[in-house]
Scaffold this motif. Structure first.
Motif, short mmCIF file in Angstrom:
data_model
loop_
_atom_site.label_atom_id
_atom_site.label_comp_id
_atom_site.label_asym_id
_atom_site.label_seq_id
_atom_site.Cartn_x
_atom_site.Cartn_y
_atom_site.Cartn_z
N THR A 1 0.81 -1.23 0.00
CA THR A 1 0.00 0.00 0.00
C THR A 1 0.84 1.27 0.00
N HIS A 2 2.15 1.14 0.26
CA HIS A 2 3.07 2.28 0.37
C HIS A 2 2.71 3.20 1.54
N GLU A 3 1.93 2.68 2.47
CA GLU A 3 1.62 3.45 3.68
C GLU A 3 2.83 3.41 4.63
N PRO A 4 3.01 4.46 5.42
CA PRO A 4 4.13 4.46 6.36
C PRO A 4 4.02 3.32 7.37
N LEU A 5 5.14 2.74 7.74
CA LEU A 5 5.14 1.71 8.76
C LEU A 5 4.78 2.33 10.11
N GLN A 6 4.04 1.57 10.92
CA GLN A 6 3.62 2.03 12.23
C GLN A 6 4.51 1.41 13.30
N SER A 7 4.97 2.23 14.23
CA SER A 7 5.93 1.78 15.24
C SER A 7 5.41 0.61 16.06
N ALA A 8 4.11 0.60 16.37
CA ALA A 8 3.56 -0.41 17.27
C ALA A 8 3.09 -1.67 16.54
N ARG A 9 3.09 -1.67 15.22
CA ARG A 9 2.64 -2.84 14.47
C ARG A 9 3.82 -3.72 14.09
N HIS A 10 3.50 -4.94 13.64
CA HIS A 10 4.53 -5.90 13.23
C HIS A 10 4.46 -6.14 11.73
N TYR A 11 5.65 -6.41 11.17
CA TYR A 11 5.75 -6.63 9.72
C TYR A 11 6.76 -7.74 9.44
N GLN A 12 6.63 -8.34 8.27
CA GLN A 12 7.58 -9.36 7.84
C GLN A 12 8.17 -8.94 6.51
N TYR A 13 9.48 -9.22 6.35
CA TYR A 13 10.18 -8.81 5.13
C TYR A 13 10.17 -9.94 4.11
N TYR A 14 9.83 -9.59 2.88
CA TYR A 14 9.84 -10.54 1.76
C TYR A 14 10.85 -10.04 0.73
N PRO A 15 11.92 -10.80 0.48
CA PRO A 15 12.94 -10.37 -0.48
C PRO A 15 12.32 -10.01 -1.83
N GLU A 16 12.86 -8.95 -2.42
CA GLU A 16 12.45 -8.44 -3.72
C GLU A 16 11.05 -7.83 -3.69
N HIS A 17 10.44 -7.75 -2.50
CA HIS A 17 9.14 -7.07 -2.36
C HIS A 17 9.25 -5.99 -1.29
N GLY A 18 9.43 -6.41 -0.06
CA GLY A 18 9.55 -5.45 1.02
C GLY A 18 8.76 -5.89 2.24
N TRP A 19 8.33 -4.91 3.04
CA TRP A 19 7.65 -5.19 4.30
C TRP A 19 6.14 -5.30 4.11
N LEU A 20 5.56 -6.36 4.67
CA LEU A 20 4.12 -6.57 4.66
C LEU A 20 3.64 -6.83 6.08
N PRO A 21 2.36 -6.50 6.38
CA PRO A 21 1.85 -6.68 7.74
C PRO A 21 1.96 -8.13 8.21
#
Length: 261
Positions: free
Chosen positions: A157-177
């Motif tokens: 979504t290109h929304e800013p990451l939120q400090s209190a939320r968790h994300y996982q990194y996917y190579p060649e894509h980026g961070w997803l919830p």
């Protein structure tokens, strides 16, 4: 005859060539990585240039392998030892493996010089000080190659990451919830901190190491880095020394003065 320009340079790698010459890879701000031949550099009375030392060099020729027509020291050698030495070898191997030849890299050249300077100021066994230097340079190298890892926005979504939320990194894509507690999930505050080169706690240092290794892996083509083997050998050696020291301390007889107290 046009005078050859003197250019700042660092030696990245050198190997013997024929009987008396040396093939050398250099890093220059205006030319990037350059392959050269140093004719007669291994003759008696000659000295092969050292890495981790600032040089001024003159280049001649227009082929893939240029000739070093002149070379002068541009400062004192950093004298890297221990973990700092292996770290410098790691940086050099990354540049040799990943940089195309003769592509200007003025900003990365300054980043490399800064990284070497930072390593030179550390104690040989200061692993906590070494890690931020390596992670910062890995990020700068990825940026220079157009492979920037976004540590500020979600990949979908290109929304800013939120400090209190968790994300996982996917190579060649980026961070997803991701869900808290999910394997590989990272806290947004730590991701944002790494994006600002904030490696102030072990969790952020571990995150940066994994993140940039995942980003570099496809660029390396799956071929292992020799310098990582050196790191592993150094870590094993340090563990063995620490174990032996601990064993000696526990098995040593108590001091007589301690027994009397």
């Amino acid at each position: 005859m046009r005078e050859l320009a003197w250019q700042p340079a660092y030696l990245l790698h050198a190997r013997a060539y024929r009987e008396t010459s040396v093939l050398a890879e250099w890093f220059l701000p205006d030319l990037g990585r350059v392959g050269t031949i140093l004719r007669g550099a291994r003759r008696k009375g000659k000295t092969v240039p050292a890495p981790f030392h600032p040089w001024f060099i003159q280049l001649a020729g227009g082929g893939e392998l240029k000739q070093v027509a002149g070379i002068e020291s541009a400062g004192a050698s950093l004298g890297l030892v221990g973990g700092s030495l292996f770290s410098g070898l790691y940086l050099n191997e990354l540049l040799v493996r990943l940089l195309p030849r003769e592509l200007p890299q003025p900003e990365l050249f300054l980043a490399y010089a800064g990284a070497l300077g930072a390593l030179g100021e550390l104690a040989p066994d200061d692993s906590a000080g070494i890690e931020p230097v390596l992670r910062r340079f890995e990020r700068q190298l990825l940026d220079a190659m157009g492979q920037t890892v976004s540590n500020s926005h979600q990949a979908d979504t290109h929304e800013p990451l939120q400090s209190a939320r968790h994300y996982q990194y996917y190579p060649e894509h980026g961070w997803l919830p991701a869900r808290e507690g999910q394997r590989g999930a990272c806290l947004g505050a730590d991701i944002l901190a790494v994006g600002q080169d904030d490696f102030s706690n072990p969790e952020r240092r571990r995150l940066a190491k994994v993140l940039y290794r995942l980003a570099l892996e496809p660029l390396l083509g799956g071929k292992p880095l020799k310098s990582r083997d050196l790191f592993a050998a150094l870590a094993l050696s340090q563990e063995q020394v620490a174990s032996a020291t601990s064993l000696a301390d526990t098995s040593a007889p108590a001091d007589r003065s301690d027994q009397e107290q």
